[in-house]
Structures are given as C-alpha cells and as structure tokens.
Motif scaffolding. Sequence first.
Motif, PDB file in Angstrom:
ATOM      1  N   ARG A   1       0.753  -1.157   0.254  1.00 15.09           N
ATOM      2  CA  ARG A   1       0.109  -0.032   0.004  1.00 15.09           C
ATOM      3  C   ARG A   1       0.910   1.274  -0.164  1.00 15.09           C
ATOM      4  O   ARG A   1       0.522   2.170  -0.535  1.00 15.09           O
ATOM      5  N   VAL A   2       1.837   1.103   0.611  1.00 14.28           N
ATOM      6  CA  VAL A   2       2.819   2.267   0.878  1.00 14.28           C
ATOM      7  C   VAL A   2       3.521   2.474  -0.735  1.00 14.28           C
ATOM      8  O   VAL A   2       3.636   3.552  -1.085  1.00 14.28           O
ATOM      9  N   PHE A   3       3.980   1.479  -1.138  1.00 14.51           N
ATOM     10  CA  PHE A   3       4.838   1.586  -2.386  1.00 14.51           C
ATOM     11  C   PHE A   3       3.963   1.883  -3.622  1.00 14.51           C
ATOM     12  O   PHE A   3       4.193   2.872  -4.265  1.00 14.51           O
ATOM     13  N   ARG A   4       2.731   1.342  -3.672  1.00 10.34           N
ATOM     14  CA  ARG A   4       1.636   1.691  -4.620  1.00 10.34           C
ATOM     15  C   ARG A   4       0.949   3.419  -4.599  1.00 10.34           C
ATOM     16  O   ARG A   4       0.805   3.917  -5.390  1.00 10.34           O
ATOM     17  N   GLY A   5       0.978   3.686  -3.109  1.00  7.40           N
ATOM     18  CA  GLY A   5       0.429   4.975  -2.928  1.00  7.40           C
ATOM     19  C   GLY A   5       1.207   6.077  -3.597  1.00  7.40           C
ATOM     20  O   GLY A   5       1.067   6.979  -3.984  1.00  7.40           O
ATOM     21  N   ALA A   6       2.704   5.911  -3.038  1.00 10.83           N
ATOM     22  CA  ALA A   6       3.900   6.640  -3.445  1.00 10.83           C
ATOM     23  C   ALA A   6       3.789   6.605  -4.971  1.00 10.83           C
ATOM     24  O   ALA A   6       3.944   7.829  -5.687  1.00 10.83           O
ATOM     25  N   TYR A   7       3.557   5.452  -5.551  1.00 11.19           N
ATOM     26  CA  TYR A   7       3.702   5.667  -7.094  1.00 11.19           C
ATOM     27  C   TYR A   7       2.647   6.236  -7.844  1.00 11.19           C
ATOM     28  O   TYR A   7       2.756   7.146  -8.672  1.00 11.19           O
ATOM     29  N   ARG A   8       1.245   6.209  -7.148  1.00  8.76           N
ATOM     30  CA  ARG A   8       0.109   7.132  -7.492  1.00  8.76           C
ATOM     31  C   ARG A   8       0.536   8.558  -7.542  1.00  8.76           C
ATOM     32  O   ARG A   8       0.045   9.320  -8.354  1.00  8.76           O
ATOM     33  N   ALA A   9       1.237   8.947  -6.437  1.00 11.09           N
ATOM     34  CA  ALA A   9       1.480  10.502  -6.058  1.00 11.09           C
ATOM     35  C   ALA A   9       2.564  10.759  -7.055  1.00 11.09           C
ATOM     36  O   ALA A   9       2.403  11.902  -7.872  1.00 11.09           O
ATOM     37  N   PHE A  10       3.398   9.952  -7.499  1.00 14.97           N
ATOM     38  CA  PHE A  10       4.603  10.300  -8.343  1.00 14.97           C
ATOM     39  C   PHE A  10       4.117  10.448  -9.863  1.00 14.97           C
ATOM     40  O   PHE A  10       4.075  11.545 -10.630  1.00 14.97           O
ATOM     41  N   ARG A  11       3.122   9.469 -10.229  1.00 16.88           N
ATOM     42  CA  ARG A  11       2.497   9.550 -11.705  1.00 16.88           C
ATOM     43  C   ARG A  11       1.517  10.704 -11.760  1.00 16.88           C
ATOM     44  O   ARG A  11       1.543  11.473 -12.656  1.00 16.88           O
ATOM     45  N   ASP A  12       0.566  10.830 -10.673  1.00 14.53           N
ATOM     46  CA  ASP A  12      -0.598  11.942 -10.866  1.00 14.53           C
ATOM     47  C   ASP A  12      -0.369  13.309 -10.733  1.00 14.53           C
ATOM     48  O   ASP A  12      -0.704  14.346 -11.398  1.00 14.53           O
ATOM     49  N   LEU A  13       1.131  13.493 -10.211  1.00 15.69           N
ATOM     50  CA  LEU A  13       1.464  14.794  -9.914  1.00 15.69           C
ATOM     51  C   LEU A  13       2.616  15.282 -10.850  1.00 15.69           C
ATOM     52  O   LEU A  13       3.308  16.213 -10.655  1.00 15.69           O
ATOM     53  N   ASP A  14       2.983  14.363 -11.833  1.00 17.11           N
ATOM     54  CA  ASP A  14       4.011  14.625 -12.836  1.00 17.11           C
ATOM     55  C   ASP A  14       5.612  14.927 -12.147  1.00 17.11           C
ATOM     56  O   ASP A  14       6.146  15.680 -12.268  1.00 17.11           O
ATOM     57  N   ALA A  15       5.734  14.064 -11.101  1.00 16.07           N
ATOM     58  CA  ALA A  15       6.791  14.064 -10.248  1.00 16.07           C
ATOM     59  C   ALA A  15       8.123  13.582 -11.184  1.00 16.07           C
ATOM     60  O   ALA A  15       8.039  12.698 -12.130  1.00 16.07           O
ATOM     61  N   THR A  16       9.142  13.851 -10.966  1.00 20.71           N
ATOM     62  CA  THR A  16      10.465  13.332 -11.705  1.00 20.71           C
ATOM     63  C   THR A  16      11.164  12.446 -10.612  1.00 20.71           C
ATOM     64  O   THR A  16      12.232  12.030 -10.798  1.00 20.71           O
ATOM     65  N   MET A  17      11.210  12.884  -9.347  1.00 22.03           N
ATOM     66  CA  MET A  17      11.710  12.118  -8.112  1.00 22.03           C
ATOM     67  C   MET A  17      11.007  12.142  -6.913  1.00 22.03           C
ATOM     68  O   MET A  17      10.438  13.157  -6.628  1.00 22.03           O
ATOM     69  N   ASN A  53      -0.976  20.714 -12.840  1.00 21.22           N
ATOM     70  CA  ASN A  53      -1.117  20.497 -11.446  1.00 21.22           C
ATOM     71  C   ASN A  53      -0.584  21.838 -10.566  1.00 21.22           C
ATOM     72  O   ASN A  53       0.253  22.084  -9.959  1.00 21.22           O
ATOM     73  N   PRO A  54      -1.617  23.045 -11.072  1.00 22.24           N
ATOM     74  CA  PRO A  54      -1.093  24.146 -10.422  1.00 22.24           C
ATOM     75  C   PRO A  54      -0.959  24.304  -8.817  1.00 22.24           C
ATOM     76  O   PRO A  54      -0.317  25.048  -8.297  1.00 22.24           O
ATOM     77  N   GLU A  55      -1.605  23.307  -8.241  1.00 28.55           N
ATOM     78  CA  GLU A  55      -1.634  23.463  -6.774  1.00 28.55           C
ATOM     79  C   GLU A  55      -0.116  23.096  -6.343  1.00 28.55           C
ATOM     80  O   GLU A  55       0.462  23.474  -5.163  1.00 28.55           O
ATOM     81  N   VAL A  56       0.586  22.255  -7.175  1.00 23.80           N
ATOM     82  CA  VAL A  56       2.051  21.895  -6.823  1.00 23.80           C
ATOM     83  C   VAL A  56       3.062  22.974  -6.961  1.00 23.80           C
ATOM     84  O   VAL A  56       3.749  23.419  -6.080  1.00 23.80           O
ATOM     85  N   PHE A  57       2.633  23.760  -7.809  1.00 23.24           N
ATOM     86  CA  PHE A  57       3.451  24.962  -8.055  1.00 23.24           C
ATOM     87  C   PHE A  57       3.202  25.962  -6.954  1.00 23.24           C
ATOM     88  O   PHE A  57       4.149  27.007  -6.848  1.00 23.24           O
TER      89      PHE A  57
END
Length: 400
Positions: free
Chosen positions: A178-194, A225-229
């Motif tokens: 659950r931790v690994f896949r939750g972190a992956y969803r955050a990475f994918r959905d918010l266009d993270a690079t790391m 994702n303007p909320e990230v900016f």
Amino acid sequence: MDIHEYQAKEILARFGVPVPRGGVAYSPEQAAYHSTEIGGAAWVVKAQVHSGGRGEAGGVSVCRSDREVAEAAGNLVGTRLVTRQAPGGKLVSRVYVEEALDIDRELYFGILLDRATERIVIIASADGGMEIEQLAASAPEAVVRMSVEPAVGFLEFQAREIAIAIGLRAEQIAPACRVFRGAYRAFRDLDATMLEINPLVVTASGRLIAADAKMSFDDNAIFRNPEVFELRDRSQEDPRERHAADHGLAYVGLDGDIGCIINGAGLAMATMDMIKVAGGEPANFLDIGGGASPERVLKAFRAVLQDRNVAAILVNIFAGINRCDWVAEGVVAAFADADVGVPVVARLSGTHVEQGRRILDGSGLPIIVADTLAEAAGKVVAAAAGRPLRSLPAHQPISA
C-alpha cells in the motif's frame, strides 16, 4: 521544482502513505506549541531546506522537552544551513516538528524518471538512512531496481516482489504494498520526476511510516497541477536560475567562469564540452530557444551577468528557426542596456548569418567574432583568462 519535506509528506498522506504526526513552525514558540499539540515524550525538529545531509550538518535534533524543541528551532530559524549538497548554505525559514518514532528498521524506497530507458524506475533497499548513491557504489547488490511498464503501471505483484526482496516479514508485505503503490500514484498523478522516502521505517510495533520524504516535479507539467506550483519556495532556489526562469529562459547554473548563450540543448551541451576541451569551465547552461528576438537575447545576457563569477561570455548560435541578425541585434543591445563588463565572443552560423556578422562588425563594439565552435571556445577561454588572442585564428569581416 523541489518542495520541502513537510509538503512532500502532506502529499504522500493524501495518497495513503503513513507519515508521522507533525507541524511546520516559523518561530521557536510555534515549534514548542506543536510539540505540546502532538504529545508524547520526544520530538524531532528538522530544518526545512532543499538539501540532503541535514542531519550531519546540524539541521535535525531529537528533543525531549518543549524547551529543547524551542531552543532547537531558535538555533535554526533565520540561519543558513551549510550541507555537502549546499556548500553555499540554504536559508532556514521554517522547521518541521514531528513525533519521534520507535524505530526497529530503516529501509529505502525511491521512484525516479529514467530518461535513458524512458521508464519510471523503482529503487529500494533494506539499508535505509544513507545516500542511495553511496549505497549503490559500496554495495550495489543491496539495491533493488524495477522498471515500470508505462502501459500497465506499477502492479501489485511488483510491489510484493520489492517487499520480499528488502526482507519484510509476511505480515508487513500488504502494508508495504500500500505504501509503495500510494507513493507511485503520487509520483504519476502529479508529474513528479523524483520521489524518495529515506528512511521508510519499520517501527517496533511493525508499522511502516515515511520518516523522511523528498519530491521533485517537472516544471513543464506545472500547468496540469497548479496546486503543486503553489508549494514553490523561491528562497531555496539558485538566484541565477530563479531570475532566468522568471524570464522564460532554460538556465542551469554551474561553477565555471564562462557564460554561455546558445540555442538548442544539444548545441549547448556540445559547446560546454568544447569549452572544457579548450581548458575552460562553463558557468551555465542557457538555451534561448527557437525564434529568439533581440529582446530575448538581451534577457539572456542579463541572466548570465547575474553570476558574478562570469569572466567572459560565449554566444554560439546555429540559426534555423532563429535568425543571426536578430541575435546580433540582441548582442549589440546588451552592451547598451545590460552593462556588459566582460569580453564577449560571438559565433553565428545559419539563417541570415551575413547580415548578423555585418551588424557585429559595424557596431564598433569590442565583440570577438569566431567562425567555428573550436575557434570560439579557444577565444573565450583565452579572453576569460586575460590571455592575448593573437595566437588564435583571426576572424575575417564579411565585406559589404
């Protein structure tokens, strides 16, 4: 774009990743209040800066009373924290106060965008709490790597394989997934690079909690994702890069003394390589892009001159969409408007090159002109060092 630890933890918590209870504080009084609000017998006070190695630099303190929390915060807020990743220091404008965890094990979990393979790569290790680069160098067998197929994403069985590979017990595998896949969803959905959770701790009671977290995002995807900016902290950014970004320029600051104004990322990389071959060190990567107007070239000069270490500037343009005459007009304008106090070497090639060179030759300005990249690199390195240019190939002005 980087964000602070507490911001990364807020994001991870939204995606179901357990994080310690905590609060951000801008003063010692606020830090002490958070410790009272959190409760417990011990707390960790962490400087919030965009840099690793905070612990060994004195930016992390374990406190066992409200008074110690206030003192630790007071020793950090308003100071500059010098770390191995930030030798110039980063301003500490806030701290994060969180509950101290009863740690049984420390693990590492990270997600990176691998541009070479065009895949998202999951990295994990049973040895957390240390820099993954050091671990990969000293014990590469301890690092687990797994590529994610873009068409299907990070699957449950892959998460289980990682959990097993890093030695988690049977009852810990489902929470770890659950931790690994939750972190992956955050990475994918918010266009993270790391995304890095280091350490991902296993508590004495067997819970998995993200004790530290870092996230970086793709600036080009901010519009999605303007909320990230809104999480951007300008005080943590290189002032040179901040100035350039505010003017729409692709700029990366380096440690050399030769400023570079170039069009095209590939040509910029080749130019920096050629400068090093000639014995110099580039001060920056700067791509002015296609269709550069004189005004954009002037902005580029101003961005490069923000760096006080710059001893000479190389303008290297291979014009296709660009026009050499526009670039030449921008170079001439820079001498009038940007207070250029260092030697400038210009190498123009491509569309309207004859008109561009006539503008430079007729300007009456001390612009050193070169015909080839090798010649330009040699001339700018010599100019930065204050050496005479007589031994270098001379440019022949184009006759009218």
